[in-house]
Design an enzyme around this catalytic site. Sequence first.
Site, PDB file in Angstrom:
ATOM      1  N   GLU A 161       0.873  -1.169   0.000  1.00  0.00           N
ATOM      2  CA  GLU A 161       0.000   0.000   0.000  1.00  0.00           C
ATOM      3  C   GLU A 161       0.916   1.227   0.000  1.00  0.00           C
ATOM      4  O   GLU A 161       1.607   1.492   0.979  1.00  0.00           O
ATOM      5  CB  GLU A 161      -0.907   0.006   1.224  1.00  0.00           C
ATOM      6  CG  GLU A 161      -2.022  -1.028   1.165  1.00  0.00           C
ATOM      7  CD  GLU A 161      -2.971  -0.936   2.346  1.00  0.00           C
ATOM      8  OE1 GLU A 161      -4.188  -1.007   2.131  1.00  0.00           O
ATOM      9  OE2 GLU A 161      -2.485  -0.802   3.497  1.00  0.00           O
ATOM     10  N   ASN A 217      -6.206  -2.616   6.476  1.00  0.00           N
ATOM     11  CA  ASN A 217      -6.503  -2.678   7.908  1.00  0.00           C
ATOM     12  C   ASN A 217      -7.888  -2.140   8.245  1.00  0.00           C
ATOM     13  O   ASN A 217      -8.515  -2.578   9.211  1.00  0.00           O
ATOM     14  CB  ASN A 217      -5.436  -1.926   8.705  1.00  0.00           C
ATOM     15  CG  ASN A 217      -4.176  -2.749   8.847  1.00  0.00           C
ATOM     16  OD1 ASN A 217      -4.164  -3.943   8.569  1.00  0.00           O
ATOM     17  ND2 ASN A 217      -3.095  -2.114   9.265  1.00  0.00           N
TER      18      ASN A 217
END
Length: 276
Positions: free
Chosen positions: A146, A184
Amino acid sequence: MAELHDHGYETPAVAGSGAIALGLAASASTLGEVRVLARSDSSAWRAEETIEELCGKIDGADAERVRVTTSPNDVEGCDLIVEAIVEDAEAKAAVLAALGEICPTADLATTTSSLGIAELGERAGIADRFYGLHVFNPVPRMELIELCIPGALPPEIGARARAFCGALRKHVVEVPDEAGFVVNRLLFPYLFDAVRLLDELGLEPIEVDACMSKGAGQPMGPLQLLDFVGLDVSVAIGEKLHAASGSKGHAPPERLLEMVAAGKLGRKSGAGFYKY
């Protein structure tokens, strides 16, 4: 100012000696020399042993290309320094600020999984050359990065970051500067729900994990994954996500807080939802 090379950078360094830091360093050794800045002599010794082991499992990696040091001055002249220490804003900002002074022309990055990139960069005084490089554990096996490039960052830094990720043969998703990015924000409500189910349904951890690994095709069950990530790390991530979103799903369950308080942190402490 660093130039754009085929790999993005010629002399990368990683600050940290945990699993993420060493996994990234071992992976980067496939591209050339890399330096690892450890906090202490004992950390450095363990890091050298781990690097040897990791490089033996990665095609093209070479432990002889990885130089482990405890002296910050040894990363002077590096064109990229990736901070990969504990998930704590104050600690990260202090390390990044110090590295920024030692390497005034280097790009800097962080492997944070939950902290705001622009805010952390401002706090460390390096916002004009700082981005997020969220790799996943175990780094040699996990395919995703990411990549968080703040909008105000000069485009040439973004180009170097993309080139570096590409040279590592990772799949890159550029994510907005939001707490938890994408993975997340989606993952932790699921993991925390699994903890709550233990009490609600009276099941054992192995039963909940079997449902998700054998019934939903997950590589490992949610409770096993929490143990792998570290229960203390998971609580820290959850607290930051909850503070940013206000979502109850991001709040760490009470059972998890109690386990951390009792020193049950997962695999690294020998006990969590399972014994190791």
